[in-house]
Design an enzyme around this catalytic site. Structure first.
Site, short mmCIF file in Angstrom:
data_model
loop_
_atom_site.label_atom_id
_atom_site.label_comp_id
_atom_site.label_asym_id
_atom_site.label_seq_id
_atom_site.Cartn_x
_atom_site.Cartn_y
_atom_site.Cartn_z
N HIS A 62 70.02 17.50 8.43
CA HIS A 62 69.72 17.92 7.06
C HIS A 62 70.36 16.99 6.03
CE1 HIS A 62 68.88 21.90 9.14
NE2 HIS A 62 67.72 21.45 8.68
N GLU A 106 55.49 26.41 4.78
CA GLU A 106 55.80 26.67 6.19
C GLU A 106 54.66 27.49 6.78
OE1 GLU A 106 56.70 27.33 9.77
OE2 GLU A 106 58.30 26.20 8.75
N ASP A 155 59.61 18.03 7.06
CA ASP A 155 60.61 18.52 8.01
C ASP A 155 59.87 19.33 9.06
OD1 ASP A 155 62.75 19.55 9.35
OD2 ASP A 155 63.66 20.55 7.64
N SER A 156 59.11 18.64 9.89
CA SER A 156 58.16 19.30 10.77
C SER A 156 58.66 19.36 12.21
CB SER A 156 56.83 18.53 10.75
OG SER A 156 57.02 17.23 11.28
N THR A 157 57.94 20.12 13.01
CA THR A 157 58.16 20.11 14.45
C THR A 157 57.56 18.82 15.02
OG1 THR A 157 56.10 21.35 14.74
CG2 THR A 157 58.13 22.63 14.60
#
Length: 283
Positions: A62, A106, A155-157
C-alpha cells in the site's frame, strides 16, 4: 492437528503459512472469500485461494502503490481507485490533505463488507466522506469517463477471474481518456520471476507502453507474494517518475511511512537486468 494455508506459486513451488483459525469462508457472486488468523502474519485475506493481504506486510504494497505517484505530483486532488476492496490503498490516500475526492470501484461488495468487519487495519478509511464507493465492474465504469482524474490506481487481483478485464488494451485506453492532461496511472504489475507471472506482466506492460507516452516499472519486496519480488507499473501523459520526483515537497508533508521514502523511490526504478531484458524485447 496443524492447519496450513498453502498457495501454489507454480506447479512446482508452494508457499505455506501456519493458521491458528479460519474466521470467514463464503462464496460471493464473484469469488470465494476467506479470512484466516495466523501467528506470523496476523489476519490474511484470500480470494479464490490466492493471497491478497496479510496484516504483517500489507504496508509495503500500500505504501508503494500510493506514495510513489503522490511524490511525483503531490497536488493530486481527484483519484479513481479500481479494486482495493481491503481498503489499504484508500487509507494511505486519505493521509494527503490535497486529495478532495476518491472514487473507488470494487466489483464485489462482499469483499468490502468482510474487510470492514475483520480487517479494520486496512479498511478503516472506507466510510470517509471523501470516498465514494461503486460496486460494479471497473472496466465498464471507466468507459464513460473523460479527463476527470489526476490519478488512477489499479489495485486489482491477478489477471484472471474477476480482475481479467483490468489488464486489457481497452481498459488502459479508457484509463488514458479518463485522466487529465497530466494524469498518472499506477497498477500492480505482477512478478517477472516465475514464467507464468512474467507472461502476464509483459503482456500488460506492452499494452500500457502502446497507450501512454511514459511507461516505467518499479519494484518492491513483498514477502507473501509469489517470489517476494513484486512489480508496479507507472504510466503518465506528462510525468517521468524519476526526473519529476518532488522529494522536497513530499518530505515536507511529514508523512510517517514504514516502507516508502524518497530515496527508495529512486532506487525502486533501478530494476534487475533479467527484467530489463524481458521488457526490452517488447520494444
Amino acid at each position: 492437528m496443524d492447519l496450513w494455508y498453502t498457495e501454489n506459486h507454480t506447479e512446482e513451488v508452494r508457499f505455506s503459512i501456519k493458521i491458528d483459525k479460519q474466521l470467514v469462508s463464503l462464496q460471493s457472486d464473484f469469488q470465494r472469500i476467506d479470512i484466516f488468523e495466523s501467528g506470523e502474519f496476523g489476519r490474511i485475506l484470500t480470494l479464490d485461494g490466492y493471497l491478497m493481504v496479510t496484516e504483517k506486510d500489507e504496508f509495503i504494497y500500500h505504501d508503494m502503490i500510493t506514495h510513489v505517484p503522490m511524490a511525483v505530483n503531490p497536488s493530486i486532488s481527484r483519484v479513481l481507485v479500481i479494486g482495493a476492496g481491503d481498503g489499504g490503498t484508500i487509507r494511505e490516500l486519505l493521509r494527503y490533505p490535497n486529495i478532495e475526492h476518491i472514487d473507488m470501484v470494487e466489483i464485489d461488495e462482499e469483499v468490502v463488507r468482510v474487510c470492514k468487519e475483520f480487517l479494520p487495519q486496512t479498511a478503516c478509511g472506507l466510510s470517509d466522506p471523501k470516498v465514494h464507493l461503486y460496486f460494479e465492474d471497473g472496466l465498464r465504469y471507466v468507459r464513460g469517463k473523460v479527463g476527470e482524474y489526476d490519478l488512477i490506481l489499479v489495485d486489482s487481483t491477478d489477471p484472471f477471474g474477476p480482475g481479467e478485464g483490468l489488464f486489457t488494451k481497452e481498459f488502459y485506453g479508457n484509463c488514458f481518456r479518463a485522466l487529465k492532461e497530466d494524469g498518472i496511472l499506477v497498477n500492480q504489475h505482477e512478478s517477472m520471476y516465475y514464467s507464468s507471472y512474467a507472461a502476464s506482466m509483459t503482456r500488460a506492460h506492452k499494452r500500457i507502453q502502446d497507450t501512454f507516452p511514459i511507461a516505467r516499472v518499479y519494484q518492491a519486496h513483498i514477502p507473501t507474494y509469489p517470489s517476494g519480488h513484486w512489480l508496479f507499473g507507472f504510466a503518465s501523459k506528462k510525468y517521468d517518475p524519476i526526473k519529476d520526483l518532488k522529494a522536497e515537497a513530499w518530505n515536507k508533508l511529514g508523512l510517517k511511512t514504514r516502507y516508502y521514502n524518497t530515496e527508495l523511490h529512486l532506487g525502486s526504478f533501478a530494476i534487475p537486468n533479467y527484467i530489463k531484458e524481458q521488457l526490452e524485447e517488447l520494444v
